[in-house]
Scaffold this active site. Structure first.
Site, PDB file in Angstrom:
ATOM      1  N   ASN A 132       0.916  -1.030   0.061  1.00  0.00           N
ATOM      2  CA  ASN A 132       0.042  -0.231  -0.078  1.00  0.00           C
ATOM      3  C   ASN A 132       0.750   1.144   0.036  1.00  0.00           C
ATOM      4  O   ASN A 132       1.785   1.216   0.856  1.00  0.00           O
ATOM      5  CB  ASN A 132      -0.981  -0.029   1.222  1.00  0.00           C
ATOM      6  CG  ASN A 132      -1.858   1.108   1.379  1.00  0.00           C
ATOM      7  OD1 ASN A 132      -2.802   1.270   0.371  1.00  0.00           O
ATOM      8  ND2 ASN A 132      -1.876   1.762   2.385  1.00  0.00           N
ATOM      9  N   HIS A 168      -4.670   9.950  -1.337  1.00  0.00           N
ATOM     10  CA  HIS A 168      -4.997  11.001  -0.366  1.00  0.00           C
ATOM     11  C   HIS A 168      -4.701  12.200  -1.532  1.00  0.00           C
ATOM     12  O   HIS A 168      -3.515  12.458  -1.793  1.00  0.00           O
ATOM     13  CB  HIS A 168      -3.962  11.202   0.730  1.00  0.00           C
ATOM     14  CG  HIS A 168      -4.211  10.074   1.747  1.00  0.00           C
ATOM     15  ND1 HIS A 168      -5.616  10.305   2.446  1.00  0.00           N
ATOM     16  CD2 HIS A 168      -3.544   9.023   2.208  1.00  0.00           C
ATOM     17  CE1 HIS A 168      -5.329   9.158   3.314  1.00  0.00           C
ATOM     18  NE2 HIS A 168      -4.218   8.494   3.138  1.00  0.00           N
TER      19      HIS A 168
END
Ligand code: XIL
Length: 287
Positions: A132, A168
């Site tokens: 990730n 993000h």
């Protein structure tokens, strides 16, 4: 699908080398089961939110390997069969594409990544194991580096099943409205090349921050960005989840992590749905 924002990280789980504190993590897993939600475990190996007992001492390579092995085996083993997917390694690639200089890399060496995936797989052979990271969503030097990393893991038969794209982002992710289509294409192309390796993709930590003060136009643009991420995921063969990093602007890490920005999620701070919420609903309805 539920992801603990902090409760499964090393520091909250490990008040000391000897002790584990599973109270918050257990409560979240229980909640998920009660509500028929899957759990994405986050995260086993990261360079942040490490306890000071770990970072403020010099360890030998063997000692640190043993700490990491014992941690992964205990945590994944505890939730065996209850956590569907684990972010095994988080943010190991630096922004320039090199392997990030962390305590794990310094003391153990780059092979800490292989080890972590192997221990996690042994502890729960049915859990999907993810690498990730942030900034690797669209094509570019960082996603190229992540691609190369996971391709090499697969070549060495390391048990990895997917890549998490944190996502993000800010409104600048798509600077102009006409860039949205190009970015969807780039995101799709990145998902496709991971699919060609046989890997699943999860969009794992979506939020879209806006500089204050926030205008209606900006909320509309934010909605288009959420919609674009969903569109790319729904149209990819291998994108199986889109997770938001919270749901209400009332509880979000963004104002702390990126001062001067906020309103990054799909419900406002009074829990009212925003244009971004409707954009996601429309995206699902239209699919
Ligand atoms: C953040 C949490 O949201 C904050 O509450 C905490 O203080 C710091 O970590 N990438 C990740 C997440 O993988 O674990 C981070 O979560 C956000 C960036």
């Amino acid at each position: 699908m539920l992801t603990p924002e902090n409760a499964m990280k090393f520091e909250p789980l490990r008040p000391s080398r000897e002790r584990y504190d599973f109270d918050h993590a257990d409560a979240l897993v229980d909640f998920a089961e009660k509500h028929a939600m899957q759990v994405r475990g986050h995260t086993l190996v990261w360079h942040q939110q490490l306890p000071s007992w770990l970072t403020e001492r010099d360890w030998t390579r063997d000692e640190l390997i043993e700490i990491l092995r014992e941690h992964i085996t205990t945590v994944v083993g505890r939730y065996r069969g209850r956590v569907a997917a684990w972010d095994v390694v988080n943010e190991a690639v630096a922004d320039d594409g090199s392997l990030r200089d962390t305590i794990w890399r310094q003391v153990i060496g780059p092979e800490y990544i292989d080890m972590a995936f192997r221990w996690a797989h042994e502890a729960d052979p049915d859990a999907l194991l993810f690498y990730n990271d942030y900034g690797g969503e669209v094509l570019g030097p960082k996603s190229d580096a992540i691609y190369a990393l996971v391709r090499d893991l697969l070549q060495r038969d390391v048990p990895i099943h997917g890549v998490g794209l944190q996502t993000h982002v800010s409104l600048d992710w798509f600077p102009e409205p006409q860039d949205i289509a190009a970015n969807v294409d780039s995101l799709s192309a990145n998902m496709d090349r991971l699919s060609a390796l046989g890997l699943v993709v999860h969009i794992t930590e979506t939020d879209v921050r806006i500089e204050r003060p926030i205008t209606e136009d900006e909320l509309a643009k934010q909605a288009r960005i959420y919609g674009a991420a969903l569109e790319a995921c729904l149209s990819a063969q291998n994108c199986k989840a889109l997770v938001l990093w919270g749901f209400t602007d009332r509880h979000s890490w963004i104002p702390y992590a990126f001062p001067g920005t906020g309103a990054a999620l799909v419900f406002d701070d009074a829990y009212r749905p925003k244009p971004a919420y409707h954009s996601l609903i429309d995206g699902f309805a239209g699919h």
